[in-house]
Design a protein around this motif. Structure first.
Motif, short mmCIF file in Angstrom:
data_model
loop_
_atom_site.label_atom_id
_atom_site.label_comp_id
_atom_site.label_asym_id
_atom_site.label_seq_id
_atom_site.Cartn_x
_atom_site.Cartn_y
_atom_site.Cartn_z
N ASP A 30 0.84 -1.19 0.00
CA ASP A 30 0.00 0.00 0.00
C ASP A 30 0.89 1.26 0.00
O ASP A 30 1.85 1.34 0.77
CB ASP A 30 -0.89 -0.03 1.25
N SER A 38 0.76 3.09 3.66
CA SER A 38 1.23 2.39 4.86
C SER A 38 2.51 1.60 4.61
O SER A 38 3.24 1.28 5.56
CB SER A 38 0.16 1.42 5.35
N GLN A 77 -5.29 -6.49 -2.95
CA GLN A 77 -4.69 -6.59 -4.28
C GLN A 77 -4.22 -8.02 -4.55
O GLN A 77 -4.40 -8.56 -5.64
CB GLN A 77 -3.51 -5.62 -4.41
N ASP A 102 -0.67 -5.22 0.41
CA ASP A 102 -2.05 -4.91 0.06
C ASP A 102 -2.76 -6.25 -0.21
O ASP A 102 -2.75 -6.77 -1.33
CB ASP A 102 -2.05 -4.01 -1.19
#
Ligand SMILES: Cc1ncc(COP(=O)(O)O)c(C=O)c1O
Length: 423
Positions: A166, A169, A176, A173
């Protein structure tokens, strides 16, 4: 190169009781190489070794590595070798396998891979065919070369799909990963990285793999030593195959290892030998057994937890100095940090640090320009350094990056108090 004549005592050993690594014999016979070894010992002792993949093995591990087991050819597995005279070295491999299984709670262990890359190659060979789809962390996010780099066998032989982290962050992810798995239907999903400083959610990866009928391969080259010491979650209950190195936080000899359940044991063994490797390196396997034995003791658990505490202090300190620390910190031995807020690129920072005797790597940054820094605390923790020394290292970073003239002396002074090789 001039030929080096072996003294009679070398070509005809007088049956010493405990033959093995004998530095004096090396120094007498080949002063040129002995000087290289001495210079490297000096370099290691005079600086701060913060390469996240390195460590200092024990004298016992080095002794096994330098033992006459190096002379034995042993294709195959204990009790089923292609060479004669393996009945003695078979014992070393059986001990290494039993210790690895016990340490990691795995049904099956293969201790023959010559390296981490060889372990990953064998895992793929056991589970995939050329052309199959592989879903792994993309290289800019921290995937290893064996996770699909175009310059590696993995990128050439498989249809590789990369997942990322991400942007905000820096964390994996998972949505994803799940979406890519559903659309690309990989045959295997790889969880593992060279620079991810947090614990992956192995259960989440398992669920994604189950959802699409994929194998889950954990490349735990970095965290496996923390797993051994109870300082990181284990991928063993979740992954079909765990690939690992034995030389990072685990503090064993340079090499690889594979762990799996009974159902894949034969495929994994055949993928190592005879598919991807020849004779096993029995001296290294004996050294792996020594390292597994060390890792099973309480002192190793203390060390593993100290590695993580040290990394947390170092990450906090670097953030305080203005580095952009990826994910805001670490759960492991490993920190990635972008020095861009200090007005420099990772390469420039690494050069300034190296000039002061602080040795670390640069790494790709998932988002942003240039390169970051990747560092780890395993080696300095093995040397006996704790939180106070990590705070000192942060101060030394600041000195070195300002190019202050006293930085190398200050680095040496800290290193001198924690010799990596004693006695
Ligand atoms: C995640 C990961 N996989 C595989 C490897 C390869 O290990 P080796 O250098 O022993 O081939 C590494 C090494 O750094 C790694 O970090």
């Amino acid at each position: 190169m001039p030929a080096i004549a072996a003294p009679a005592s070398v070509s005809a050993p007088a049956a010493p009781v405990t033959p093995g690594a004998d530095f004096e014999a090396l120094a007498r016979q080949d002063p040129e190489i002995a000087d290289v070894v001495r210079a490297e010992v000096r370099r290691e002792a005079q600086g701060l070794q913060l390469i996240a993949a390195e460590n200092f093995t024990s004298p016992a591990v080095l002794a096994a590595l330098g033992s006459p087991l190096a002379n034995k050819y042993a294709e195959g597995y204990p009790g089923a070798r292609h060479h004669g005279g393996c009945e003695v070295v078979d014992a070393a491999e059986r001990i290494a396998i039993d210790r690895a299984k016990g340490l990691f709670g795995a049904a099956h262990a293969n201790v023959q891979p010559h390296s981490g890359s060889a372990a990953v190659l064998a895992a793929y060979a056991a589970l995939l065919k050329p052309g199959d789809t592989l879903l792994a962390m993309g290289l800019p996010s921290g995937g290893h070369l064996t996770h699909g780099s175009p310059v590696n066998f993995s990128g050439r032989w498989f249809d590789v799909v990369g997942y990322g982290v991400d942007a905000e962050s820096g964390l994996i992810d998972y949505e994803q990963v799940a979406a890519l798995a559903r659309t690309r239907r990989p045959r295997a999903i790889v969880v593992g990285s060279i620079s991810y400083p947090r614990h992956p959610d192995y259960a989440a990866f398992r669920a994604i793999a189950d959802d699409v009928g994929a194998y889950l391969v954990a490349d735990a080259a970095h965290p496996i030593g923390l797993v051994a010491g109870g300082a990181a979650p284990s991928p063993v209950p979740y992954a079909d195959v765990v690939c690992a190195t034995t030389h990072k936080v685990l503090r064993g000899p340079r090499g690889g290892m594979l762990l799996c359940g009974e159902e894949l044991a034969e495929r994994i063994d055949r993928a190592v030998f005879p598919f991807t490797q020849g004779g096993a390196q029995m001296h290294t396997i004996a050294a792996k057994a020594v390292a597994f034995g060390e890792a099973a003791g309480p002192a190793f658990a203390t060390y593993a937890h100290q590695v993580v505490s040290n990394a947390r202090v170092l990450a906090e300190g670097l953030a305080g100095e203005g580095f952009a620390v990826t994910t805001g910190g670490t759960d492991t031995h490993l920190i990635t940090a972008d020095p861009a807020p200090l007005g420099m690129d990772g390469r420039e920072a690494r050069a300034l640090l190296a000039a002061a005797g602080v040795v670390l790597d640069t790494c790709a940054l998932p988002y942003g320009e240039g390169r970051g820094l990747r560092l780890g605390t395993a080696a300095v923790t093995t040397q006996g350094m704790g939180e106070a020394e990590m705070a000192r290292i942060v101060a030394l970073f600041a000195l070195a990056l300002r190019g202050e003239r006293n930085a190398p002396t200050e680095v040496r002074e800290l290193a001198r108090r924690f010799p990596p090789y004693r006695g």
